[in-house]
Design a protein around this motif. Structure first.
Motif, PDB file in Angstrom:
ATOM      1  N   LYS A 298       0.771  -1.217   0.021  1.00  0.00           N
ATOM      2  CA  LYS A 298      -0.072   0.116   0.170  1.00  0.00           C
ATOM      3  C   LYS A 298       1.022   1.008   0.029  1.00  0.00           C
ATOM      4  CE  LYS A 298      -2.164  -1.504   3.724  1.00  0.00           C
ATOM      5  NZ  LYS A 298      -1.774  -2.852   3.766  1.00  0.00           N
TER       6      LYS A 298
ATOM      7  N   ARG B 274       1.461 -10.195  -0.078  1.00  0.00           N
ATOM      8  CA  ARG B 274       1.189  -9.142  -1.001  1.00  0.00           C
ATOM      9  C   ARG B 274       0.527  -9.964  -2.277  1.00  0.00           C
ATOM     10  NH1 ARG B 274       6.041  -4.921  -0.626  1.00  0.00           N
ATOM     11  NH2 ARG B 274       5.335  -3.539   1.112  1.00  0.00           N
TER      12      ARG B 274
ATOM     13  N   HIS C  90      10.791  -1.452   5.468  1.00  0.00           N
ATOM     14  CA  HIS C  90       9.636  -2.065   5.595  1.00  0.00           C
ATOM     15  C   HIS C  90       9.646  -3.360   4.940  1.00  0.00           C
ATOM     16  CE1 HIS C  90       5.208  -3.228   5.983  1.00  0.00           C
ATOM     17  NE2 HIS C  90       5.033  -2.734   4.624  1.00  0.00           N
TER      18      HIS C  90
ATOM     19  N   TYR D  54      12.225  -5.219   3.799  1.00  0.00           N
ATOM     20  CA  TYR D  54      13.204  -6.108   4.794  1.00  0.00           C
ATOM     21  C   TYR D  54      12.323  -6.663   5.944  1.00  0.00           C
ATOM     22  CZ  TYR D  54      15.324  -5.390   9.216  1.00  0.00           C
ATOM     23  OH  TYR D  54      15.625  -5.656  10.540  1.00  0.00           O
ATOM     24  N   SER D  55      11.622  -6.073   6.791  1.00  0.00           N
ATOM     25  CA  SER D  55      11.007  -6.462   7.818  1.00  0.00           C
ATOM     26  C   SER D  55       9.971  -7.612   7.665  1.00  0.00           C
ATOM     27  CB  SER D  55      10.409  -5.289   8.663  1.00  0.00           C
ATOM     28  OG  SER D  55       9.268  -4.925   8.244  1.00  0.00           O
TER      29      SER D  55
ATOM     30  N   GLN E 219       9.684  -6.934  17.341  1.00  0.00           N
ATOM     31  CA  GLN E 219       9.626  -8.435  16.846  1.00  0.00           C
ATOM     32  C   GLN E 219      10.070  -9.227  18.202  1.00  0.00           C
ATOM     33  OE1 GLN E 219       8.380  -9.180  14.206  1.00  0.00           O
ATOM     34  NE2 GLN E 219       9.283 -11.188  13.414  1.00  0.00           N
TER      35      GLN E 219
ATOM     36  N   LYS F 188       7.050  -2.537  17.525  1.00  0.00           N
ATOM     37  CA  LYS F 188       7.010  -3.514  16.121  1.00  0.00           C
ATOM     38  C   LYS F 188       6.371  -2.709  14.952  1.00  0.00           C
ATOM     39  CE  LYS F 188       5.055  -7.494  14.193  1.00  0.00           C
ATOM     40  NZ  LYS F 188       4.283  -9.000  14.542  1.00  0.00           N
TER      41      LYS F 188
ATOM     42  N   PHE G 130      -3.163   1.361  13.273  1.00  0.00           N
ATOM     43  CA  PHE G 130      -2.840   0.587  12.103  1.00  0.00           C
ATOM     44  C   PHE G 130      -2.877  -0.755  12.653  1.00  0.00           C
ATOM     45  CE2 PHE G 130      -0.384  -1.674   9.296  1.00  0.00           C
ATOM     46  CZ  PHE G 130      -0.381  -1.056   8.092  1.00  0.00           C
TER      47      PHE G 130
ATOM     48  N   MET H 260      10.661 -17.209  12.191  1.00  0.00           N
ATOM     49  CA  MET H 260       9.646 -15.988  12.600  1.00  0.00           C
ATOM     50  C   MET H 260       8.293 -16.429  12.451  1.00  0.00           C
ATOM     51  SD  MET H 260      11.927 -13.035  13.240  1.00  0.00           S
ATOM     52  CE  MET H 260      13.460 -12.588  13.035  1.00  0.00           C
TER      53      MET H 260
ATOM     54  N   ASP I  14      -5.235  -4.023  12.076  1.00  0.00           N
ATOM     55  CA  ASP I  14      -4.561  -5.242  11.412  1.00  0.00           C
ATOM     56  C   ASP I  14      -5.314  -6.482  12.088  1.00  0.00           C
ATOM     57  OD1 ASP I  14      -2.386  -4.908   9.368  1.00  0.00           O
ATOM     58  OD2 ASP I  14      -1.547  -6.623  10.315  1.00  0.00           O
TER      59      ASP I  14
ATOM     60  N   ARG J  63       3.728   4.121   4.660  1.00  0.00           N
ATOM     61  CA  ARG J  63       4.991   4.498   5.075  1.00  0.00           C
ATOM     62  C   ARG J  63       5.389   5.636   4.048  1.00  0.00           C
ATOM     63  NH1 ARG J  63       3.476  -0.140   5.928  1.00  0.00           N
ATOM     64  NH2 ARG J  63       3.564  -1.001   8.148  1.00  0.00           N
TER      65      ARG J  63
ATOM     66  N   HIS K  38      12.035 -11.049   6.709  1.00  0.00           N
ATOM     67  CA  HIS K  38      12.552 -11.572   7.614  1.00  0.00           C
ATOM     68  C   HIS K  38      11.262 -12.085   8.659  1.00  0.00           C
ATOM     69  CE1 HIS K  38      16.733 -10.278   7.692  1.00  0.00           C
ATOM     70  NE2 HIS K  38      16.433 -10.646   6.616  1.00  0.00           N
ATOM     71  N   ASP K  39      10.051 -11.324   8.615  1.00  0.00           N
ATOM     72  CA  ASP K  39       9.096 -11.653   9.547  1.00  0.00           C
ATOM     73  C   ASP K  39       8.335 -13.020   8.712  1.00  0.00           C
ATOM     74  OD1 ASP K  39       7.173 -11.085  11.391  1.00  0.00           O
ATOM     75  OD2 ASP K  39       5.736 -10.716   9.906  1.00  0.00           O
TER      76      ASP K  39
HETATM   77  C1  GRG Z   1      15.926 -10.070  12.243  1.00  0.00           C
HETATM   78  C2  GRG Z   1      17.202  -8.030  13.159  1.00  0.00           C
HETATM   79  C3  GRG Z   1      15.930  -8.888  12.607  1.00  0.00           C
HETATM   80  C4  GRG Z   1      14.711  -7.950  12.662  1.00  0.00           C
HETATM   81  C5  GRG Z   1      13.747  -8.411  12.392  1.00  0.00           C
HETATM   82  C6  GRG Z   1      11.131  -9.052  11.082  1.00  0.00           C
HETATM   83  C7  GRG Z   1      11.520  -7.733  11.968  1.00  0.00           C
HETATM   84  C8  GRG Z   1      12.415  -7.246  12.443  1.00  0.00           C
HETATM   85  C9  GRG Z   1      10.437  -6.979  12.190  1.00  0.00           C
HETATM   86  C10 GRG Z   1       8.960  -7.319  11.776  1.00  0.00           C
HETATM   87  C11 GRG Z   1       8.081  -6.318  12.011  1.00  0.00           C
HETATM   88  C12 GRG Z   1       6.950  -6.415  11.329  1.00  0.00           C
HETATM   89  C13 GRG Z   1       6.909  -7.462  10.185  1.00  0.00           C
HETATM   90  C14 GRG Z   1       6.019  -5.614  11.735  1.00  0.00           C
HETATM   91  C15 GRG Z   1       4.697  -5.854  10.853  1.00  0.00           C
HETATM   92  C16 GRG Z   1       3.875  -4.471  10.580  1.00  0.00           C
HETATM   93  C17 GRG Z   1       2.701  -4.627   9.641  1.00  0.00           C
HETATM   94  C18 GRG Z   1       1.325  -4.684  10.003  1.00  0.00           C
HETATM   95  C19 GRG Z   1       3.172  -5.205   8.191  1.00  0.00           C
HETATM   96  C20 GRG Z   1       2.144  -4.955   7.245  1.00  0.00           C
HETATM   97  O1  GRG Z   1       2.268  -3.643   6.882  1.00  0.00           O
HETATM   98  P1  GRG Z   1       1.162  -3.078   5.551  1.00  0.00           P
HETATM   99  O2  GRG Z   1      -0.342  -3.543   5.863  1.00  0.00           O
HETATM  100  O3  GRG Z   1       1.818  -3.712   4.211  1.00  0.00           O
HETATM  101  O4  GRG Z   1       1.507  -1.443   5.441  1.00  0.00           O
HETATM  102  P2  GRG Z   1       2.052  -3.632   2.843  1.00  0.00           P
HETATM  103  O5  GRG Z   1       2.287  -5.038   2.212  1.00  0.00           O
HETATM  104  O6  GRG Z   1       0.886  -2.814   2.141  1.00  0.00           O
HETATM  105  O7  GRG Z   1       3.157  -2.734   2.565  1.00  0.00           O
END
Ligand code: GRG
Length: 295
Positions: free
Chosen positions: A47, A99, A80, A82-83, A158, A181, A218, A92, A222, A50, A86-87
């Motif tokens: 989307k 997506r 975002h 990258y996260s 996380q 997070k 947000f 994890m 979610d 950010r 990894h997530d």
């Molecule tokens: C491994 C050092 C290390 C760190 C990992 C994986 C991580 C750090 C953090 C994860 C944070 C995370 C996945 C948060 C989720 C946030 C979330 C609700 C994501 C979905 O966001 P949207 O809806 O997605 O904006 P789109 O696909 O629209 O971009």
């Protein structure tokens, strides 16, 4: 006529996608999988909330979003992306869909996904370090992004999330987890756009109040969507929170109370924008969008 907010969001998405196309490595044949995986994970939709927050926040402060916002928006979306990579990893959340497409480690392999996440993260800082901005502002932006995404921000969130699996946590613990997070990066998006536009201390403080409210909203939304939406609409596995035994807002307070909380946070965010007048229309639109979105 198109709704101005829909037009604004589409414009932010187009600007960000064009910026990402430029800063991501080119894949030449014979291609390395790392570069392919980076492009796959950063250019697969999303989307761009950010990125839109960066542009909208700059607009609230200066009445326009300066060109440097493009690099900032890209940096936020790279972190975002990258996260998410990894997530989704088996270590994890172990998800297969993101997506609407196979997650990075399914489309490539686990080692490539780890590397792609790492490289997307460092590329975000490269984007900021090479942005055409005064050196002191570049340093402030790098610091804001590092703090929001690192051990005191998103990565900490996380860690809390992993520690909370299969364990009952309290509402204040859940709020703290999500403020780190999800909220930290959302707040950084707003702050960095405002810094690029030359915000005053008072403006930054008002925008911090706005971003704290939408960051939490947000995540509440979610959690609601994880129950009420479908895998097809979300583009990711619906019901994943329950499958992972995660504490959620609807789980801890009930679905109706969670919806009321999201609406309250939306109002709190809108109130924080009072002093910006019409210049904050896009930020107001984003607060509504975050709570009313269906995916
Ligand atoms: C491994 C050092 C290390 C760190 C990992 C994986 C991580 C750090 C953090 C994860 C944070 C995370 C996945 C948060 C989720 C946030 C979330 C609700 C994501 C979905 O966001 P949207 O809806 O997605 O904006 P789109 O696909 O629209 O971009």
């Amino acid at each position: 006529m198109t709704n101005p907010f829909t037009h604004f969001l589409a414009d932010c998405q187009a600007r960000t996608n064009a910026g990402l196309e430029q800063c991501l490595p080119v894949v030449a044949a014979p291609a390395l999988r790392l570069k392919q995986a980076m492009r796959y994970s950063a250019l697969n939709g999303g989307k761009r909330v950010r990125a839109a927050l960066v542009y909208a926040s700059a607009h609230a402060v200066a009445g326009t979003a300066p060109p440097a916002c493009d690099a900032i928006a890209c940096a936020l979306e790279l972190i975002h992306a990258y996260s998410l990579v990894h997530d989704d990893l088996p270590a994890m959340d172990d998800d297969r869909l993101r997506r609407g497409q196979p997650t990075c480690h399914i489309a490539f392999d686990e080692a490539t996904a780890i590397l792609a996440g790492d490289a997307l993260q460092t590329l975000a800082f490269e984007c900021l370090a090479t942005a055409e901005l005064p050196a002191d502002l570049r340093c402030q932006l790098v610091l804001a992004l590092a703090q929001a995404s690192g051990h005191a921000g998103m990565a900490a969130g996380q860690d809390m999330d992993l520690a909370a699996e299969n364990r009952a946590i309290t509402l204040p613990e859940l709020e703290n987890l999500h403020r780190h997070k999800t909220g930290a990066l959302i707040s950084a998006s707003v702050r960095m756009g405002a810094l690029a536009a030359g915000a005053t201390h008072a403006q930054l403080a008002a925008l911090d109040t706005y971003s704290a409210a939408i960051g939490l909203a947000f995540q509440v939304q979610d959690d609601i969507l994880d129950i009420e939406s479908s895998t097809e609409a979300l583009g990711k596995t619906q019901g994943a929170d329950i499958a992972h035994n995660k504490s959620t807002y609807p789980g801890l307070m009930g679905l109706d109370a969670a919806k009321q909380l999201a609406a309250r946070l939306e109002q709190e965010a809108l109130q924080a924008l009072d002093s910006f007048g019409d210049h904050a229309d896009a930020l107001a639109g984003l607060a509504r969008y975050i709570v009313q979105r269906s995916y």
